[in-house]
Write a protein that holds these residues in place. Structure first.
Motif, mmCIF file in Angstrom:
data_model
loop_
_atom_site.group_PDB
_atom_site.id
_atom_site.type_symbol
_atom_site.label_atom_id
_atom_site.label_comp_id
_atom_site.label_asym_id
_atom_site.label_seq_id
_atom_site.Cartn_x
_atom_site.Cartn_y
_atom_site.Cartn_z
ATOM 1 N N LEU A 89 9.131 7.809 5.790
ATOM 2 C CA LEU A 89 10.609 7.338 5.227
ATOM 3 C C LEU A 89 10.873 8.114 3.909
ATOM 4 O O LEU A 89 9.882 8.436 3.278
ATOM 5 N N PRO A 90 11.946 7.811 3.257
ATOM 6 C CA PRO A 90 12.150 8.451 1.871
ATOM 7 C C PRO A 90 11.270 7.937 0.761
ATOM 8 O O PRO A 90 10.843 6.869 0.667
ATOM 9 N N GLY A 91 10.637 8.706 0.094
ATOM 10 C CA GLY A 91 9.943 8.486 -1.135
ATOM 11 C C GLY A 91 8.360 8.157 -0.770
ATOM 12 O O GLY A 91 7.719 7.720 -1.763
ATOM 13 N N VAL A 92 7.979 8.264 0.346
ATOM 14 C CA VAL A 92 6.497 8.097 0.668
ATOM 15 C C VAL A 92 5.615 8.655 -0.167
ATOM 16 O O VAL A 92 4.609 7.799 -1.020
ATOM 17 N N HIS A 93 5.432 10.053 -0.276
ATOM 18 C CA HIS A 93 4.379 10.615 -0.774
ATOM 19 C C HIS A 93 4.649 10.473 -2.180
ATOM 20 O O HIS A 93 3.491 10.105 -3.130
ATOM 21 N N ASP A 94 5.616 10.409 -3.000
ATOM 22 C CA ASP A 94 5.785 10.183 -4.456
ATOM 23 C C ASP A 94 5.246 8.770 -4.760
ATOM 24 O O ASP A 94 4.843 8.227 -5.793
ATOM 25 N N LEU A 95 5.957 7.669 -4.026
ATOM 26 C CA LEU A 95 5.294 6.265 -4.262
ATOM 27 C C LEU A 95 3.890 6.143 -4.177
ATOM 28 O O LEU A 95 3.173 5.635 -5.125
ATOM 29 N N LEU A 96 3.128 6.694 -2.843
ATOM 30 C CA LEU A 96 1.697 6.601 -2.937
ATOM 31 C C LEU A 96 0.998 7.327 -4.256
ATOM 32 O O LEU A 96 0.049 7.005 -4.556
ATOM 33 N N GLU A 97 1.560 8.505 -4.351
ATOM 34 C CA GLU A 97 0.901 9.468 -5.416
ATOM 35 C C GLU A 97 1.009 8.460 -7.015
ATOM 36 O O GLU A 97 0.361 8.232 -7.729
ATOM 37 N N VAL A 99 1.346 5.261 -7.256
ATOM 38 C CA VAL A 99 0.539 3.987 -7.155
ATOM 39 C C VAL A 99 -0.846 4.419 -7.560
ATOM 40 O O VAL A 99 -1.503 3.649 -8.249
ATOM 41 N N ALA A 100 -1.407 5.642 -7.024
ATOM 42 C CA ALA A 100 -2.717 6.234 -7.380
ATOM 43 C C ALA A 100 -2.771 6.565 -8.814
ATOM 44 O O ALA A 100 -3.823 6.359 -9.537
ATOM 45 N N ARG A 101 -1.804 6.891 -9.415
ATOM 46 C CA ARG A 101 -1.830 7.419 -10.774
ATOM 47 C C ARG A 101 -2.056 6.256 -11.820
ATOM 48 O O ARG A 101 -2.621 6.446 -12.751
ATOM 49 N N ARG A 102 -1.372 5.303 -11.252
ATOM 50 C CA ARG A 102 -1.489 4.060 -11.942
ATOM 51 C C ARG A 102 -2.849 3.302 -11.966
ATOM 52 O O ARG A 102 -3.210 2.275 -12.552
ATOM 53 N N GLY A 103 -3.801 3.864 -11.206
ATOM 54 C CA GLY A 103 -5.203 3.343 -11.144
ATOM 55 C C GLY A 103 -5.424 2.443 -9.985
ATOM 56 O O GLY A 103 -6.595 1.866 -9.939
ATOM 57 N N HIS A 104 -4.309 2.378 -9.108
ATOM 58 C CA HIS A 104 -4.523 1.254 -7.933
ATOM 59 C C HIS A 104 -5.167 2.245 -6.660
ATOM 60 O O HIS A 104 -4.836 3.176 -6.586
ATOM 61 N N LYS A 105 -6.058 1.454 -6.058
ATOM 62 C CA LYS A 105 -6.332 2.060 -4.801
ATOM 63 C C LYS A 105 -5.466 2.010 -3.699
ATOM 64 O O LYS A 105 -4.591 0.950 -3.421
ATOM 65 N N VAL A 106 -5.021 3.164 -2.974
ATOM 66 C CA VAL A 106 -4.200 3.138 -1.923
ATOM 67 C C VAL A 106 -4.962 2.909 -0.662
ATOM 68 O O VAL A 106 -5.768 3.443 -0.207
ATOM 69 N N VAL A 107 -4.436 1.878 0.192
ATOM 70 C CA VAL A 107 -5.102 1.317 1.203
ATOM 71 C C VAL A 107 -3.992 1.260 2.491
ATOM 72 O O VAL A 107 -2.974 0.851 2.286
ATOM 73 N N LEU A 108 -4.431 1.798 3.408
ATOM 74 C CA LEU A 108 -3.690 1.653 4.738
ATOM 75 C C LEU A 108 -4.240 0.420 5.622
ATOM 76 O O LEU A 108 -5.308 0.487 5.921
ATOM 77 N N ALA A 109 -3.285 -0.412 5.745
ATOM 78 C CA ALA A 109 -3.700 -1.631 6.460
ATOM 79 C C ALA A 109 -2.601 -2.308 7.638
ATOM 80 O O ALA A 109 -1.702 -2.716 7.470
ATOM 81 N N THR A 110 -3.220 -1.411 8.854
ATOM 82 C CA THR A 110 -2.030 -1.654 9.879
ATOM 83 C C THR A 110 -2.635 -2.128 11.061
ATOM 84 O O THR A 110 -3.738 -2.223 11.284
ATOM 85 N N SER A 111 -1.872 -2.931 12.054
ATOM 86 C CA SER A 111 -2.306 -3.281 13.412
ATOM 87 C C SER A 111 -2.459 -2.248 14.078
ATOM 88 O O SER A 111 -2.796 -2.314 15.410
ATOM 89 N N ALA A 112 -1.765 -0.985 13.987
ATOM 90 C CA ALA A 112 -1.745 0.144 15.064
ATOM 91 C C ALA A 112 -3.162 0.600 15.254
ATOM 92 O O ALA A 112 -4.214 0.410 14.799
ATOM 93 N N PRO A 113 -3.311 0.748 16.962
ATOM 94 C CA PRO A 113 -4.932 1.071 17.400
ATOM 95 C C PRO A 113 -4.969 2.304 16.688
ATOM 96 O O PRO A 113 -4.274 3.042 16.360
ATOM 97 N N GLU A 114 -6.402 2.779 17.013
ATOM 98 C CA GLU A 114 -6.797 4.306 16.457
ATOM 99 C C GLU A 114 -6.147 5.342 16.940
ATOM 100 O O GLU A 114 -5.810 6.210 15.979
ATOM 101 N N ALA A 115 -5.868 5.314 18.188
ATOM 102 C CA ALA A 115 -5.088 6.715 18.716
ATOM 103 C C ALA A 115 -3.798 6.606 17.946
ATOM 104 O O ALA A 115 -3.524 7.867 17.473
ATOM 105 N N GLU A 116 -2.947 5.687 17.785
ATOM 106 C CA GLU A 116 -1.548 5.510 17.062
ATOM 107 C C GLU A 116 -1.860 5.905 15.694
ATOM 108 O O GLU A 116 -1.204 6.853 14.822
ATOM 109 N N LEU A 117 -2.850 5.423 14.981
ATOM 110 C CA LEU A 117 -3.226 5.703 13.571
ATOM 111 C C LEU A 117 -3.576 7.018 13.146
ATOM 112 O O LEU A 117 -2.960 7.611 12.322
ATOM 113 N N ALA A 118 -4.208 7.716 14.091
ATOM 114 C CA ALA A 118 -4.270 9.078 13.997
ATOM 115 C C ALA A 118 -3.134 10.031 13.862
ATOM 116 O O ALA A 118 -3.200 10.938 12.923
ATOM 117 N N ILE A 119 -2.273 9.667 14.606
ATOM 118 C CA ILE A 119 -0.873 10.407 14.754
ATOM 119 C C ILE A 119 -0.255 10.272 13.484
ATOM 120 O O ILE A 119 0.504 10.893 12.960
#
Length: 225
Positions: A89-97, A99-119
């Motif tokens: 979606l629009p803005g994803v890379h810039d938003l996560l960067e 968030v990290a620049r501000r000193g917060h840890k970037v965490v992926l917290a998803t219900s997706a199974p491992e196979a889908e998460l890898a994709i």
């Protein structure tokens, strides 16, 4: 003098960072038809973001039934057909960067199974920014159960008062609330602002780009202040 507490922003992926909810709806719709128990697409959409067992319990009565097991296998095959269509979606890379620049840890917290998460991780191309990843395979039951959120907090070292969850479904918001974490909702998953706020979202934005544009005044902007 004590060190500043660890802060973290937890992100769902499907419908939040990737435009993947409707491919899931299509895959489940086809899967239920193939398994011999059709389900209307709008009912499926209402359950996207749930743990797959919870989704199957809700839509076909039991995740342990033969129909549910067949549907799950068909869903995997049909969803794979959408891989080339998935996009972030629009803005994803810039938003996560940011968030990290501000000193917060970037965490992926998803219900997706491992196979889908890898994709999805390959699609996102944000490995240098991510510090913690959890998936549906890490817990017995994923969202709306709070286990995924609690594990993400544990792995990141942040307590609930110093974390924010970003998600597109009411299941994200409910899971975060049960873990004591404030949640930001996004409309990019197709759920209304009213429903996200009713579930407990403290702020709602269109998509990641909109969060980035208003980040200073958002809960992320206030995190750790």
């Amino acid at each position: 003098m004590t060190d500043d507490p660890t802060t973290a922003v937890l992100f769902d992926i499907d419908g939040t960072l990737a435009d993947s909810n409707y491919p899931h709806v299509d895959a489940w719709w086809r899967a239920f038809h193939a398994a011999g128990q059709p389900v209307d697409a709008w009912r499926i959409h209402r359950c996207i973001g749930m743990d797959s067992s919870s989704l199957l319990d809700e839509l076909v009565g039991s995740a342990d039934s033969d129909v549910a097991k067949q549907a799950k296998e068909f869903h995997t095959a049909y969803y794979r057909e959408h891989f080339q269509e998935l996009h972030i979606l629009p803005g994803v890379h810039d938003l996560l960067e940011e968030v990290a620049r501000r000193g917060h840890k970037v965490v992926l917290a998803t219900s997706a199974p491992e196979a889908e998460l890898a994709i999805l991780r390959e699609l996102l191309q944000i490995e240098d920014t991510i510090e913690v990843v959890t998936s549906g395979g890490d817990v017995e039951q994923a969202k709306p159960d709070p286990g995924i959120i609690q594990l993400a907090l544990e792995r990141s070292g942040a307590d609930p008062d110093h974390a924010i969850m970003v998600g597109d479904s009411k299941w994200d918001v409910i899971a975060a609330g049960r873990a004591g974490v404030a949640a930001i909702g996004v409309l990019s998953g197709g759920i209304s602002e009213a429903e996200l706020r009713e579930a407990g979202a403290v702020a709602v934005f269109d998509d990641p780009a909109a969060i980035l544009a208003g980040i200073d005044d958002s809960p992320i902007g206030q995190l750790g202040a």
